[in-house]
Design an enzyme around this catalytic site. Structure first.
Site, PDB file in Angstrom:
ATOM      1  N   ASP A   1     -89.107 -29.932  51.565  1.00  0.00           N
ATOM      2  CA  ASP A   1     -87.950 -29.749  52.445  1.00  0.00           C
ATOM      3  C   ASP A   1     -86.677 -29.878  51.608  1.00  0.00           C
ATOM      4  O   ASP A   1     -86.047 -30.936  51.560  1.00  0.00           O
ATOM      5  CB  ASP A   1     -88.004 -30.811  53.556  1.00  0.00           C
ATOM      6  CG  ASP A   1     -86.958 -30.566  54.617  1.00  0.00           C
ATOM      7  OD1 ASP A   1     -86.587 -29.404  54.829  1.00  0.00           O
ATOM      8  OD2 ASP A   1     -86.514 -31.554  55.239  1.00  0.00           O
TER       9      ASP A   1
ATOM     10  N   GLN B   1     -75.072 -32.392  53.295  1.00  0.00           N
ATOM     11  CA  GLN B   1     -75.646 -33.227  54.361  1.00  0.00           C
ATOM     12  C   GLN B   1     -74.709 -34.367  54.765  1.00  0.00           C
ATOM     13  O   GLN B   1     -74.479 -34.625  55.938  1.00  0.00           O
ATOM     14  CB  GLN B   1     -76.980 -33.792  53.871  1.00  0.00           C
ATOM     15  CG  GLN B   1     -77.760 -34.580  54.923  1.00  0.00           C
ATOM     16  CD  GLN B   1     -79.146 -35.008  54.417  1.00  0.00           C
ATOM     17  OE1 GLN B   1     -79.576 -34.619  53.331  1.00  0.00           O
ATOM     18  NE2 GLN B   1     -79.844 -35.789  55.210  1.00  0.00           N
TER      19      GLN B   1
ATOM     20  N   HIS C   1     -89.004 -44.533  53.074  1.00  0.00           N
ATOM     21  CA  HIS C   1     -87.928 -43.555  52.919  1.00  0.00           C
ATOM     22  C   HIS C   1     -86.738 -43.892  53.827  1.00  0.00           C
ATOM     23  O   HIS C   1     -85.582 -43.895  53.379  1.00  0.00           O
ATOM     24  CB  HIS C   1     -88.440 -42.148  53.239  1.00  0.00           C
ATOM     25  CG  HIS C   1     -87.373 -41.104  53.290  1.00  0.00           C
ATOM     26  ND1 HIS C   1     -86.667 -40.713  52.176  1.00  0.00           N
ATOM     27  CD2 HIS C   1     -86.857 -40.390  54.323  1.00  0.00           C
ATOM     28  CE1 HIS C   1     -85.777 -39.793  52.525  1.00  0.00           C
ATOM     29  NE2 HIS C   1     -85.871 -39.577  53.817  1.00  0.00           N
TER      30      HIS C   1
ATOM     31  N   TYR D   1     -73.489 -34.116  58.768  1.00  0.00           N
ATOM     32  CA  TYR D   1     -74.594 -34.560  59.622  1.00  0.00           C
ATOM     33  C   TYR D   1     -74.186 -35.403  60.837  1.00  0.00           C
ATOM     34  O   TYR D   1     -75.006 -35.628  61.732  1.00  0.00           O
ATOM     35  CB  TYR D   1     -75.684 -35.265  58.804  1.00  0.00           C
ATOM     36  CG  TYR D   1     -75.548 -36.753  58.681  1.00  0.00           C
ATOM     37  CD1 TYR D   1     -74.577 -37.316  57.861  1.00  0.00           C
ATOM     38  CD2 TYR D   1     -76.381 -37.605  59.384  1.00  0.00           C
ATOM     39  CE1 TYR D   1     -74.464 -38.676  57.750  1.00  0.00           C
ATOM     40  CE2 TYR D   1     -76.266 -38.977  59.279  1.00  0.00           C
ATOM     41  CZ  TYR D   1     -75.314 -39.514  58.463  1.00  0.00           C
ATOM     42  OH  TYR D   1     -75.197 -40.866  58.350  1.00  0.00           O
TER      43      TYR D   1
ATOM     44  N   SER E   1     -87.099 -24.163  52.934  1.00  0.00           N
ATOM     45  CA  SER E   1     -88.175 -25.151  52.883  1.00  0.00           C
ATOM     46  C   SER E   1     -89.404 -24.405  52.382  1.00  0.00           C
ATOM     47  O   SER E   1     -89.692 -23.310  52.854  1.00  0.00           O
ATOM     48  CB  SER E   1     -88.471 -25.737  54.271  1.00  0.00           C
ATOM     49  OG  SER E   1     -87.277 -26.075  54.943  1.00  0.00           O
TER      50      SER E   1
END
Lengths: 429, 429
Positions: free
Chosen positions: B242, B249, B142, B253, B266
């Site tokens: 999640d 984002q 990931h 972020y 979540s």
């Protein structure tokens, strides 16, 4: 409902020293352990701590809808959940009970003995069980200083900074009240010029001068809080030292933000000063540099003029004031922070806490962290005892204080004072 | 103390279907509302929910030191705080009570009626009050996929990634159990090519396939948990979605990490499967690519072979499986995560939750998010109903499932199923 507790002409039959942070116009809320080892919710006038649980049992809050055990708890969460109307009614009533013109409690020696404590008879506790703790990054001067150090003056502010009250989730479990010492944390760091990290005690322990606000239950999942209603959901404010390990932070924070560099401890002052008490000290926030999206446009005075200072007290030595700042410097105010935090529908609960981020002012002596005050250690600070500090040494105590003053009334926060100890001595279990 | 509940030869007098996630070897813990609107702590065998509060009141836990009301609570926090020895004793006892060879409860119709519920008679609740929630980023695949998309293949992994189980603090207040719908969040995004952000509903809603573990009270402020003792403090695991808003984002972020892009919701599966139940499915974690600092060196099998899948069910249509992954792919295991989390002395409490981060496997069909599965929307996924998905549409339901299987025993988690609804209709207060 008026805030009669704020009447500047009131005086109390309890002694209040000339420069006290806690005149009868303050009436903060906290939790303490009494001389009988009982936990209770209380307030403070001058140097007298007042047991609200006992006061309630004795009937002094008659007429205010309160559950019997609302003050006989080890946190303020349930009281805060009761909402602003109740906080205000209780605060006004306390002002009445201790007003110079009211002799009911004053002349009742037996009641007074049950209700009133000297400060050396009590032990302040964490006032709330913090459900979620969020830390913002809302001082333009701090963000600019840190950005300049890490990315150069041209890229100091990230592109989003003037559009968003940038914030991140912090760790609740390591929030401690004033007076509890903190151990220097260990962790991974990447030494200058190295390609592999090393393990050991952090060498760059710093404070961050912050204030934090505590909320009540505000919204359901999915719902947002409009910016100009946000203050309805803020119970009050505390001084907040967001301890930081700069070397750990530098190595770990990309790309998900600070983690262990912050979660070893954050210290708070134990008396929560209500937004009601701070009402007379409201000021305009700085003018936005860029146009704001509508959900962030706050109207009227949403900033607060609160003088702040930080002192370092080396072991067995006198303290040295190292910073003088002010909460009014915050570029993003609390209303904007809360509106932004909930614009995605994130629920805010009673006892949640939101830190301002380091509060740096425009001048070099108003910076809110050692990182900025010593400019990464390049300009050490002189202590009164002749030693120098680039960051915080073992056995140093860091003390933060804050107060408002206007037309002869002074409302203060007391202090948050925390000693840094050497690394924890891990015992075999 | 042995884990007799794990005996693979046991069968229950309660019916357990051939592919059930909940044989008598599982015995997960959860919280549910009964047909009489009473909240209780319970377990599940086959399709029968078992009221542990009632079972305890009827004396079936005699000999195990438990407070009278330990199961008559709306969260598992206190039971979890009792520690592993107690969890194990209770789990073993439940296995005995429902064992085919034990007729005590089986033949007591009156007791059975009080204790046993059909699944359609109960409503599952959030099983714990989550104090602090931490999300890790522990899948190499990931982190590599996301890094490649955002920074190119050469800079995919940040320099710290192979040295630190990177993680960040998440928001506890928006954790919800399976079955509760989520509204598409609104927020700020920076459209491609624009210099100023815009406000509106997120256009890129994604799931993240994760598992999360729940801890017991583990350490005091300052104290660290050694990596090879960490599992003693882990109660069990759940499936965890999640939810993420990729466009929010991307804009928010930097530099403090994800915030509103995650904190709108979540979702977790409601039955916590204990680490004890998962014991037979332990496997080696992937071999470290770089040498680890000593505090992160875990010995023996600390990974778990748990098959995972994600399905999308469009409105009024059949579901399509879009990912098949496995918890064993995690580069950093839970023991390393907990050792790292506490190396700075951060306290871990009962009910704290730690997410794994998105669990992506090595092949394209094993990626744990739409971002990766569709490679930023470039390769849409075909649904069985003929429609395509780049991200999640309004009214889609995302379903995650997980189970272990070995030597004829299957232990599963059931599912976490959450529907995405359009933006919340904000009513004037």
């Amino acid at each position: 409902m008026s805030i009669s507790a704020n009447n500047p002409d009131r005086t109390s039959w309890l002694h209040v020293g000339k420069n006290s942070d806690f005149p009868i116009q303050n009436i903060p809320f906290g939790v303490f352990l009494t001389r009988d080892d009982i936990i209770t919710i209380g307030t403070r006038i001058g140097d007298t701590a007042i047991d609200l649980g006992a006061l309630h049992q004795l009937g002094y809050f008659e007429g205010i809808p309160l559950t019997d055990d609302i003050f006989l708890q080890d946190t303020l969460n349930d009281f805060i959940a009761d909402g602003r109307k109740t906080w205000r009614a209780v605060r006004n009533r306390i002002a009445d009970i201790f007003d110079s013109n009211n002799t009911a409690l004053k002349n009742n020696l037996k009641h007074k003995e049950i209700v009133c404590f000297r400060l050396d008879e009590i032990e302040m506790q964490l006032p709330v069980q913090v459900g979620d703790y969020t830390d913002f990054y809302s001082s333009l001067e701090h963000a600019t200083n840190v950005g300049t150090m890490f990315r150069g003056a041209d890229n100091a502010l990230m592109p989003n900074w003037l559009h968003i009250p940038v914030g991140y989730h912090g760790r609740s479990s390591s929030i401690i009240p004033s007076g509890i010492p903190v151990h220097r944390p260990q962790g991974q760091t990447l030494p200058d010029g190295a390609t592999e990290p090393v393990f050991g005690p952090s060498k760059l322990i710093d404070f961050e001068l912050e204030m934090a606000f505590i909320t009540t239950d505000a919204n359901d999942l999915g719902e947002s809080i409009p910016v100009n209603e946000a203050e309805e959901y803020i119970f009050g404010l505390v001084l907040f030292n967001d301890w930081s390990a700069r070397d750990i932070q530098k190595w770990e924070y990309v790309p998900l933000g600070p983690f262990l560099a912050k979660s070893f401890a954050s210290s708070m002052s134990p008396w929560i000063v209500t937004l009601d008490a701070l009402e007379p000290f409201k000021v305009e926030s700085p003018k936005p540099i860029k146009p704001l999206l509508p959900y962030l446009k706050s109207k009227g005075k949403k900033g607060y003029d609160i003088s702040l200072e930080v002192a370092i007290r080396p072991k067995d030595a006198k303290e040295t004031i190292v910073s003088k700042s002010n909460f009014k410097y915050m570029y993003w105010n609390m209303s904007q922070q809360l509106a932004h935090h909930t614009i995605n529908g994130c629920p805010i609960n009673s006892g949640d806490m939101m830190g301002s981020g380091t509060i740096s002012g425009p001048t070099e002596d108003s910076y809110g962290s050692m990182l900025e005050l010593t400019w990464r250690g390049e300009k050490p600070l002189k202590m009164k005892d002749g030693t120098e500090r680039k960051f915080i040494n073992d056995y140093d105590t860091v003390i933060m204080r804050g107060h408002c003053e206007k037309d002869g009334t002074r409302i203060g926060f007391g202090e948050v004072s925390t000693q840094l100890l050497p690394i924890y001595n891990q015992k075999k279990k």
